[in-house]
Design a protein around this motif. Sequence first.
Motif, PDB file in Angstrom:
ATOM      1  N   UNK A  64       0.826  -1.209   0.000  1.00 33.81           N
ATOM      2  CA  UNK A  64       0.000   0.000   0.000  1.00 33.81           C
ATOM      3  C   UNK A  64       0.863   1.262   0.000  1.00 33.81           C
ATOM      4  N   UNK A  65       2.033   1.199   0.591  1.00 36.96           N
ATOM      5  CA  UNK A  65       2.957   2.332   0.625  1.00 36.96           C
ATOM      6  C   UNK A  65       3.785   2.434  -0.655  1.00 36.96           C
ATOM      7  N   UNK A  66       3.694   1.445  -1.532  1.00 41.51           N
ATOM      8  CA  UNK A  66       4.483   1.459  -2.764  1.00 41.51           C
ATOM      9  C   UNK A  66       5.893   0.948  -2.571  1.00 41.51           C
ATOM     10  N   UNK A  67       6.141   0.258  -1.481  1.00 42.32           N
ATOM     11  CA  UNK A  67       7.464  -0.294  -1.199  1.00 42.32           C
ATOM     12  C   UNK A  67       7.618  -1.624  -1.912  1.00 42.32           C
ATOM     13  N   UNK A  68       8.846  -1.972  -2.252  1.00 40.30           N
ATOM     14  CA  UNK A  68       9.138  -3.242  -2.923  1.00 40.30           C
ATOM     15  C   UNK A  68       9.364  -4.316  -1.860  1.00 40.30           C
ATOM     16  N   UNK A  69       8.659  -5.438  -1.984  1.00 38.05           N
ATOM     17  CA  UNK A  69       8.812  -6.538  -1.026  1.00 38.05           C
ATOM     18  C   UNK A  69       9.377  -7.755  -1.750  1.00 38.05           C
ATOM     19  N   UNK A  70      10.324  -8.401  -1.100  1.00 44.01           N
ATOM     20  CA  UNK A  70      10.990  -9.571  -1.673  1.00 44.01           C
ATOM     21  C   UNK A  70      10.787 -10.750  -0.734  1.00 44.01           C
ATOM     22  N   UNK A  71      10.067 -11.765  -1.213  1.00 42.87           N
ATOM     23  CA  UNK A  71       9.805 -12.951  -0.407  1.00 42.87           C
ATOM     24  C   UNK A  71      10.540 -14.143  -0.995  1.00 42.87           C
ATOM     25  N   UNK A  72      11.106 -14.955  -0.111  1.00 39.67           N
ATOM     26  CA  UNK A  72      11.785 -16.159  -0.576  1.00 39.67           C
ATOM     27  C   UNK A  72      11.353 -17.396   0.220  1.00 39.67           C
ATOM     28  N   UNK A  73      10.239 -17.292   0.955  1.00 37.02           N
ATOM     29  CA  UNK A  73       9.752 -18.419   1.733  1.00 37.02           C
ATOM     30  C   UNK A  73      10.413 -18.575   3.089  1.00 37.02           C
ATOM     31  N   UNK A  74      11.334 -17.679   3.430  1.00 37.77           N
ATOM     32  CA  UNK A  74      12.019 -17.757   4.723  1.00 37.77           C
ATOM     33  C   UNK A  74      11.204 -17.000   5.778  1.00 37.77           C
ATOM     34  N   UNK A  75      11.619 -17.065   7.034  1.00 38.68           N
ATOM     35  CA  UNK A  75      10.912 -16.319   8.074  1.00 38.68           C
ATOM     36  C   UNK A  75      11.164 -14.807   7.994  1.00 38.68           C
ATOM     37  N   UNK A  76      11.916 -14.377   7.006  1.00 35.36           N
ATOM     38  CA  UNK A  76      12.209 -12.952   6.850  1.00 35.36           C
ATOM     39  C   UNK A  76      11.517 -12.395   5.604  1.00 35.36           C
ATOM     40  N   UNK A  77      11.147 -11.136   5.705  1.00 31.07           N
ATOM     41  CA  UNK A  77      10.573 -10.410   4.580  1.00 31.07           C
ATOM     42  C   UNK A  77      11.437  -9.172   4.387  1.00 31.07           C
ATOM     43  N   UNK A  78      12.018  -9.016   3.209  1.00 31.90           N
ATOM     44  CA  UNK A  78      12.878  -7.878   2.911  1.00 31.90           C
ATOM     45  C   UNK A  78      12.078  -6.864   2.102  1.00 31.90           C
ATOM     46  N   UNK A  79      12.108  -5.615   2.544  1.00 34.10           N
ATOM     47  CA  UNK A  79      11.338  -4.543   1.905  1.00 34.10           C
ATOM     48  C   UNK A  79      12.276  -3.378   1.620  1.00 34.10           C
ATOM     49  N   UNK A  80      12.133  -2.777   0.440  1.00 30.67           N
ATOM     50  CA  UNK A  80      12.928  -1.593   0.086  1.00 30.67           C
ATOM     51  C   UNK A  80      11.975  -0.430  -0.177  1.00 30.67           C
ATOM     52  N   UNK A  81      12.225   0.656   0.537  1.00 31.96           N
ATOM     53  CA  UNK A  81      11.483   1.904   0.361  1.00 31.96           C
ATOM     54  C   UNK A  81      12.395   2.846  -0.413  1.00 31.96           C
TER      55      UNK A  81
END
Length: 118
Positions: A64-81
């Motif tokens: 919703x904020x327009x940030x890029x989210x990168x998921x790889x199935x791990x317990x971590x979620x990486x987001x770039x604003x």
Amino acid sequence: MTSPGPSRLLVIIAAGIVLAAALLAALSRYGFSARSAHDRVDLELRAKLPPGTQRLKVLGYAHARGWEAYEDGSPKLVVRYRGAARSLVCGTNVLIVFTFDDSGKLLSFTSEDQFICL
């Protein structure tokens, strides 16, 4: 070569002061801040996404904020604003790493500024 007279010297000093003031005004207008970009993002995230927030809600918030989210199935979620802050010569992206438990609830997050300068 002759030295400039007192009135010409005053004009040069006044022009320097005006240029310095214009530069400071431009820097403040284009995102110059004493607080880092990731500190501002951290305040927002703590208010909107407390520990225990479901992963899908965190992901939805990032989108919703327009940030890029990168998921790889791990317990971590990486987001770039991208473009969190700008100045005349630099831009700042914020990299955020959310960590979730096995049931998909937010445990914590970390963030850092990434500077892109000319």
